[in-house]
Design a protein around this motif. Structure first.
Motif, mmCIF file in Angstrom:
data_model
loop_
_atom_site.group_PDB
_atom_site.id
_atom_site.type_symbol
_atom_site.label_atom_id
_atom_site.label_comp_id
_atom_site.label_asym_id
_atom_site.label_seq_id
_atom_site.Cartn_x
_atom_site.Cartn_y
_atom_site.Cartn_z
ATOM 1 N N GLU A 77 -5.000 62.202 23.843
ATOM 2 C CA GLU A 77 -5.062 61.222 22.736
ATOM 3 C C GLU A 77 -6.084 60.125 23.017
ATOM 4 N N ASP A 78 -6.123 59.677 24.287
ATOM 5 C CA ASP A 78 -7.033 58.571 24.632
ATOM 6 C C ASP A 78 -8.460 59.038 24.863
ATOM 7 N N GLY A 79 -8.725 60.329 24.600
ATOM 8 C CA GLY A 79 -10.092 60.837 24.721
ATOM 9 C C GLY A 79 -10.428 61.369 26.108
ATOM 10 N N SER A 80 -9.510 61.200 27.072
ATOM 11 C CA SER A 80 -9.832 61.723 28.405
ATOM 12 C C SER A 80 -9.750 63.251 28.376
ATOM 13 N N VAL A 81 -10.523 63.876 29.249
ATOM 14 C CA VAL A 81 -10.680 65.331 29.199
ATOM 15 C C VAL A 81 -10.279 65.941 30.525
ATOM 16 N N LYS A 82 -9.543 67.065 30.446
ATOM 17 C CA LYS A 82 -9.151 67.750 31.680
ATOM 18 C C LYS A 82 -9.614 69.204 31.590
ATOM 19 N N LEU A 83 -10.387 69.630 32.569
ATOM 20 C CA LEU A 83 -10.875 71.007 32.595
ATOM 21 C C LEU A 83 -9.972 71.868 33.476
ATOM 22 N N GLY A 84 -9.614 73.061 32.985
ATOM 23 C CA GLY A 84 -8.882 74.010 33.819
ATOM 24 C C GLY A 84 -9.831 74.623 34.845
ATOM 25 N N ARG A 85 -9.273 75.495 35.692
ATOM 26 C CA ARG A 85 -10.081 76.079 36.772
ATOM 27 C C ARG A 85 -11.261 76.892 36.247
ATOM 28 N N LEU A 86 -11.006 77.675 35.190
ATOM 29 C CA LEU A 86 -12.086 78.542 34.699
ATOM 30 C C LEU A 86 -13.188 77.710 34.029
#
Ligand SMILES: O=c1[nH]cnc2c1ncn2[C@H]1C[C@H](O)[C@@H](CO)O1
Ligand SMILES: [Zn+2]
Length: 384
Positions: free
Chosen positions: A248-257
Motif C-alpha cells: 500500500e505504501d508503495g514499497s516493493v518486495k521481489l521474490g527469489r525468481l
C-alpha cells in the motif's frame, strides 16, 4: 523553455529515433497486400478476405481474442503463403524494408523453418531464402536512405518434436545470417523442458537462445526457461510481475525468481500490444513494463507480430509514452537495453550503441535548441 530530454517525444521524433527490435516474427509481419499477391500466385484459396485493407483488419480482429491459442490460429494463413523460395525472399526483404522505414537500426527476426516445408523446400533452402531476402531488404533500405542490420533467429515449435534438429540448423548457419534460436507456440501444456536436448546442445556449442516464457503461463515457465534450460533472454517474461509485491505504501518486495531475473540482467523481450490481445495484460497503463522499468529490470520494447497487432516499433513507443509519460531518455534506455542484449558480438553491439544509437538520440534531444517559436522572436523584439 525546457529541454526535450524531459518531455514526451512527438510521434515524428519517435519515428526518427534509432530503435532496436529483438522480438519480431517474420510470419507475423507480412504486408496484407503481399499475402494477397502470393496467395493468388500460388493458388492458396483459404484467405478470409481478398482486399488488403480488409485483410489487415481481419488479422487484427481475429488476433484480439484474449487467448494465445486463438491468436496463434491466424498464422495458418501467413504460413500458407510462405512456402516457396520467392515468397520467403519477398517477405523477408519487405520485413527489413518496413523495419528500416520505421527507424529500426538493428533487428532480430524469428520464424520456424519447420512451418515452411509444405511445398517441398528443405530446411536449408528455407533459411537461405530468408537470409537472402534480409540482405536484399538491407540493400533497399540503404538505397532509401536508411540503415538497418537484420539477424535471424530460428524458432522451433514447442508442440512439435524438431527442436534439436532446428537448433543444429541454427548452429550451422550461425556465421551466415542466423544469430540464435527460440521456441514458440502454445505455452500451457508445453513446458520448455520438453526441448532440453536442444538447449543443452546449444550451450555446448556456445550458442545463444531465447525462450517464449511467462506469456500465457506463469512463473514455473520462466523458472524452467532460466534454471533448467539456461535461456539467455525471455520472450515476453511479463508474468515475472507475479513474483513482485507492491505494498500500500508503495514499497516493493521481489521474490527469489524476480530478484534473479533483475540481478542477472536477464533481458525481457516485452511486447505490450500483443500482451493486450492475448490477455497477458489488461491495458497499456497497467502493463508490467511500467513497474519493471522503474525497478531497473532489463526490459526491452518489441512488436511480436506487426500484422496481427497492427503495430510497429514506433507505435509501441507511442503507446508507452502516452501511458507512462516516457521521454527520449526513457526511449534511449530501452534501446540501449535491447542493443546490449542482442546476440551479435560484443564489439558490434558497442559500436551500435556508441556510433549509431547515442548520436541519434543526442541529435533528437538537441532539436529544441533550434526551434523558432513566436515567443522567442517576440521577446527579442520586445527587448529592443
Ligand atoms: O507471442 C507469441 N507466443 C508464442 N508463439 C508465438 C507468438 N507469436 C508468434 N508465435 C508463433 C506463431 C508463429 O508461427 C511461430 C514462428 O514465428 O511463433
Ligand atoms: Zn513472440
Amino acid at each position: 523553455m525546457t529541454s526535450q530530454t524531459a518531455s514526451v517525444p512527438s510521434p515524428d521524433q519517435i519515428s526518427r529515433a534509432p530503435k532496436v527490435l529483438l522480438h519480431d516474427h517474420l510470419d507475423g509481419g507480412l504486408r496484407p497486400g503481399t499475402i494477397i499477391d502470393i496467395a493468388r500466385d500460388t493458388g492458396y484459396e483459404g484467405l478470409p478476405e481478398t482486399e488488403a485493407d480488409k485483410l489487415g483488419v481481419w488479422f487484427r480482429e481475429a488476433a484480439d481474442s484474449g487467448s494465445l491459442e486463438r491468436y496463434l490460429e491466424t498464422f495458418a494463413h501467413t504460413c500458407a503463403v510462405m512456402q516457396t523460395r520467392d515468397a520467403l525472399f519477398r517477405v523477408a526483404a519487405e520485413c527489413a524494408e518496413d523495419l528500416a522505414e520505421d527507424g529500426v537500426v538493428y533487428a532480430e527476426v524469428r520464424y520456424a523453418p519447420e512451418q515452411h516445408l509444405e511445398r517441398g523446400l528443405t530446411l536449408e533452402e528455407v533459411v537461405e531464402a530468408v537470409n537472402e531476402g534480409f540482405r536484399e531488404g538491407e540493400r533497399r533500405a540503404r538505397a532509401n536512405g536508411h540503415r538497418i542490420r537484420v539477424g535471424a533467429l530460428l524458432t522451433a515449435m514447442r508442440h512439435a518434436a524438431r527442436a534439436l534438429e532446428i537448433a543444429e540448423l541454427a548452429n550451422s548457419y550461425r556465421d551466415s545470417g542466423v544469430v540464435g534460436f527460440d521456441i514458440a507456440g502454445a505455452e500451457a501444456g508445453f513446458p520448455p523442458t520438453r526441448h532440453l536436448d536442444a538447449f543443452e546442445y546449444l550451450k555446448r556449442e556456445n550458442n545463444h537462445f531465447t525462450i517464449h516464457a511467462g506469456e500465457a503461463f506463469g512463473l514455473p515457465s520462466i523458472w524452467q526457461a532460466l534454471q533448467w534450460c539456461g535461456a539467455d533472454r525471455l520472450g515476453h517474461g511479463v508474468r515475472i510481475i507475479d513474483d513482485i509485491e507492491v505494498a500500500e505504501d508503495g514499497s516493493v518486495k521481489l521474490g527469489r525468481l524476480a530478484s534473479y531475473v533483475r540481478d542477472k540482467r536477464i533481458p525481457l523481450e516485452m511486447c505490450p500490444t500483443s500482451n493486450l490481445q492475448t490477455g497477458a495484460a489488461t491495458s497499456y497503463e497497467d502493463h508490467p513494463i511500467g513497474l519493471l522499468r522503474k525497478l531497473h529490470f532489463r526490459a526491452t520494447v518489441n512488436t511480436d507480430n506487426r500484422l496481427m497487432s497492427g503495430t510497429s516499433m514506433s507505435q509501441e513507443f507511442e503507446h508507452l509514452t502516452k501511458a507512462f509519460g516516457y521521454t527520449l531518455e526513457d526511449m534511449l534506455w530501452f534501446t540501449v537495453n535491447a542493443m546490449k542484449s542482442a546476440f551479435i558480438p560484443f564489439d558490434e553491439r558497442l559500436a551500435m550503441i556508441n556510433d549509431v544509437i547515442k548520436p541519434g538520440y543526442a541529435e533528437l534531444k538537441s532539436e529544441w535548441l533550434f526551434q523558432q517559436t513566436a515567443t522567442t522572436s517576440g521577446s527579442a523584439k520586445a527587448g529592443n
